[in-house]
Design a protein around this motif. Structure first.
Motif, PDB file in Angstrom:
ATOM      1  N   LYS A 185       0.832  -1.209   0.000  1.00  0.00           N
ATOM      2  CA  LYS A 185       0.000   0.000   0.000  1.00  0.00           C
ATOM      3  C   LYS A 185       0.864   1.256   0.000  1.00  0.00           C
ATOM      4  CE  LYS A 185      -4.038  -1.906   2.361  1.00  0.00           C
ATOM      5  NZ  LYS A 185      -4.850  -1.850   3.590  1.00  0.00           N
ATOM      6  N   GLU A 186       1.947   1.254   0.770  1.00  0.00           N
ATOM      7  CA  GLU A 186       2.859   2.398   0.794  1.00  0.00           C
ATOM      8  C   GLU A 186       3.509   2.597  -0.578  1.00  0.00           C
ATOM      9  OE1 GLU A 186       5.662   2.633   4.145  1.00  0.00           O
ATOM     10  OE2 GLU A 186       4.428   1.118   5.131  1.00  0.00           O
ATOM     11  N   ILE A 187       3.874   1.509  -1.199  1.00  0.00           N
ATOM     12  CA  ILE A 187       4.506   1.582  -2.527  1.00  0.00           C
ATOM     13  C   ILE A 187       3.533   2.169  -3.539  1.00  0.00           C
ATOM     14  CG2 ILE A 187       5.383   0.190  -4.438  1.00  0.00           C
ATOM     15  CD1 ILE A 187       6.577  -1.691  -2.255  1.00  0.00           C
ATOM     16  N   ILE A 188       2.292   1.716  -3.524  1.00  0.00           N
ATOM     17  CA  ILE A 188       1.283   2.202  -4.463  1.00  0.00           C
ATOM     18  C   ILE A 188       1.112   3.711  -4.344  1.00  0.00           C
ATOM     19  CG2 ILE A 188      -1.186   2.120  -5.052  1.00  0.00           C
ATOM     20  CD1 ILE A 188       0.529  -0.292  -6.010  1.00  0.00           C
ATOM     21  N   ARG A 189       1.237   4.244  -3.129  1.00  0.00           N
ATOM     22  CA  ARG A 189       1.082   5.687  -2.927  1.00  0.00           C
ATOM     23  C   ARG A 189       2.194   6.508  -3.572  1.00  0.00           C
ATOM     24  NH1 ARG A 189       0.257   4.547   2.947  1.00  0.00           N
ATOM     25  NH2 ARG A 189      -1.818   3.677   2.992  1.00  0.00           N
ATOM     26  N   VAL A 190       3.382   5.941  -3.742  1.00  0.00           N
ATOM     27  CA  VAL A 190       4.508   6.739  -4.247  1.00  0.00           C
ATOM     28  C   VAL A 190       4.847   6.487  -5.716  1.00  0.00           C
ATOM     29  CG1 VAL A 190       5.557   6.953  -1.972  1.00  0.00           C
ATOM     30  CG2 VAL A 190       6.333   5.139  -3.499  1.00  0.00           C
ATOM     31  N   VAL A 191       4.292   5.458  -6.297  1.00  0.00           N
ATOM     32  CA  VAL A 191       4.657   5.157  -7.682  1.00  0.00           C
ATOM     33  C   VAL A 191       3.585   5.629  -8.653  1.00  0.00           C
ATOM     34  CG1 VAL A 191       6.122   3.195  -7.118  1.00  0.00           C
ATOM     35  CG2 VAL A 191       3.733   2.804  -7.594  1.00  0.00           C
ATOM     36  N   GLU A 192       4.048   6.065  -9.794  1.00  0.00           N
ATOM     37  CA  GLU A 192       3.152   6.436 -10.879  1.00  0.00           C
ATOM     38  C   GLU A 192       3.496   5.642 -12.127  1.00  0.00           C
ATOM     39  OE1 GLU A 192       3.297  10.656 -11.405  1.00  0.00           O
ATOM     40  OE2 GLU A 192       2.941  11.041  -9.291  1.00  0.00           O
ATOM     41  N   ARG A 193       4.727   5.751 -12.556  1.00  0.00           N
ATOM     42  CA  ARG A 193       5.159   5.116 -13.790  1.00  0.00           C
ATOM     43  C   ARG A 193       5.739   3.733 -13.592  1.00  0.00           C
ATOM     44  NH1 ARG A 193       8.803   9.448 -16.856  1.00  0.00           N
ATOM     45  NH2 ARG A 193       8.133   8.292 -18.676  1.00  0.00           N
ATOM     46  N   LEU A 194       6.278   3.470 -12.419  1.00  0.00           N
ATOM     47  CA  LEU A 194       7.045   2.256 -12.181  1.00  0.00           C
ATOM     48  C   LEU A 194       6.283   0.954 -12.439  1.00  0.00           C
ATOM     49  CD1 LEU A 194       9.897   1.451 -11.416  1.00  0.00           C
ATOM     50  CD2 LEU A 194       9.214   1.501  -9.032  1.00  0.00           C
ATOM     51  N   PRO A 195       5.038   0.798 -12.000  1.00  0.00           N
ATOM     52  CA  PRO A 195       4.364  -0.488 -12.244  1.00  0.00           C
ATOM     53  C   PRO A 195       4.287  -0.857 -13.725  1.00  0.00           C
ATOM     54  CG  PRO A 195       3.142   0.771 -10.629  1.00  0.00           C
ATOM     55  CD  PRO A 195       4.206   1.686 -11.192  1.00  0.00           C
ATOM     56  N   GLY A 196       3.905   0.090 -14.538  1.00  0.00           N
ATOM     57  CA  GLY A 196       3.821  -0.185 -15.970  1.00  0.00           C
ATOM     58  C   GLY A 196       5.172  -0.504 -16.573  1.00  0.00           C
ATOM     59  N   LEU A 197       6.194   0.232 -16.128  1.00  0.00           N
ATOM     60  CA  LEU A 197       7.543  -0.011 -16.632  1.00  0.00           C
ATOM     61  C   LEU A 197       8.051  -1.376 -16.182  1.00  0.00           C
ATOM     62  CD1 LEU A 197       9.050   3.537 -16.036  1.00  0.00           C
ATOM     63  CD2 LEU A 197       8.474   2.513 -18.240  1.00  0.00           C
ATOM     64  N   LEU A 198       7.777  -1.759 -14.934  1.00  0.00           N
ATOM     65  CA  LEU A 198       8.208  -3.072 -14.446  1.00  0.00           C
ATOM     66  C   LEU A 198       7.522  -4.199 -15.204  1.00  0.00           C
ATOM     67  CD1 LEU A 198       8.450  -2.608 -10.575  1.00  0.00           C
ATOM     68  CD2 LEU A 198      10.312  -2.967 -12.186  1.00  0.00           C
ATOM     69  N   LEU A 199       6.234  -4.020 -15.482  1.00  0.00           N
ATOM     70  CA  LEU A 199       5.532  -5.039 -16.268  1.00  0.00           C
ATOM     71  C   LEU A 199       6.153  -5.185 -17.651  1.00  0.00           C
ATOM     72  CD1 LEU A 199       1.761  -4.477 -15.413  1.00  0.00           C
ATOM     73  CD2 LEU A 199       3.149  -6.489 -14.926  1.00  0.00           C
ATOM     74  N   GLN A 200       6.548  -4.062 -18.240  1.00  0.00           N
ATOM     75  CA  GLN A 200       7.201  -4.125 -19.546  1.00  0.00           C
ATOM     76  C   GLN A 200       8.529  -4.869 -19.463  1.00  0.00           C
ATOM     77  OE1 GLN A 200       7.458  -0.272 -21.429  1.00  0.00           O
ATOM     78  NE2 GLN A 200       5.295   0.141 -21.066  1.00  0.00           N
ATOM     79  N   VAL A 201       9.273  -4.657 -18.377  1.00  0.00           N
ATOM     80  CA  VAL A 201      10.549  -5.354 -18.199  1.00  0.00           C
ATOM     81  C   VAL A 201      10.312  -6.847 -18.016  1.00  0.00           C
ATOM     82  CG1 VAL A 201      12.552  -5.648 -16.669  1.00  0.00           C
ATOM     83  CG2 VAL A 201      11.775  -3.347 -17.268  1.00  0.00           C
ATOM     84  N   ILE A 202       9.364  -7.195 -17.140  1.00  0.00           N
ATOM     85  CA  ILE A 202       9.081  -8.608 -16.860  1.00  0.00           C
ATOM     86  C   ILE A 202       8.560  -9.328 -18.101  1.00  0.00           C
ATOM     87  CG2 ILE A 202       7.538 -10.150 -15.562  1.00  0.00           C
ATOM     88  CD1 ILE A 202       7.802  -8.131 -13.220  1.00  0.00           C
TER      89      ILE A 202
END
Length: 141
Positions: free
Chosen positions: A44-61
């Motif tokens: 939950k803390e991570i979700i509050r601070v990230v904007e671009r990272l989840p999409g970028l990580l999915l692209q990497v994975i």
């Protein structure tokens, strides 16, 4: 001559120290950090601070194996502040310290260790496999 001997000895000591360090310990800057589970609270803390990272990580994975390196470098460049924020949440190390002392190699090694410890690749794949089912259920209603 003595300096060369000293440098060789230091490398041997570092190598031995690395071999004795548990795999759930990473070094970031001058600090040792234990790799832990990503709890719901941390997530939950991570979700509050990230904007671009989840999409970028999915692209990497999801990138083809031969393109993972290029995707990772591009993602880090685009979202380095978010990487620092997430690392701070997961490790408990202040963002300012990380910005000034953490090497990029150390951050990447920490994320790799976190991914392995938490089996994130499998989790992402499982979540992705649920998405079509959820969408189909909504369209049936």
């Amino acid at each position: 001559m003595f300096e060369m001997f000293k440098a060789v000895k230091e490398r041997q000591i570092d190598k031995a120290k690395s071999a004795m360090t548990p795999s759930d310990i990473c070094t970031i800057g001058e600090k040792e950090v234990r790799v832990t589970k990503v709890t719901a609270k941390k997530f939950k803390e991570i979700i509050r601070v990230v904007e671009r990272l989840p999409g970028l990580l999915l692209q990497v994975i999801r990138a083809p194996e031969h393109e993972v390196h290029a995707h990772l470098v591009a993602a880090l460049e685009l979202a380095l502040d978010e990487v620092i924020a997430v690392t701070s949440i997961l490790s408990g190390i202040e963002e300012e310290y990380l910005s000034e002392n953490a090497g990029l190699d150390e951050l990447v090694a920490y994320f790799i260790a976190m991914e392995r410890h938490n089996n994130l690749s499998r989790t992402v794949k499982n979540v992705m496999s649920l998405l079509p089912k959820v969408q189909m259920e909504k369209s049936e209603q």
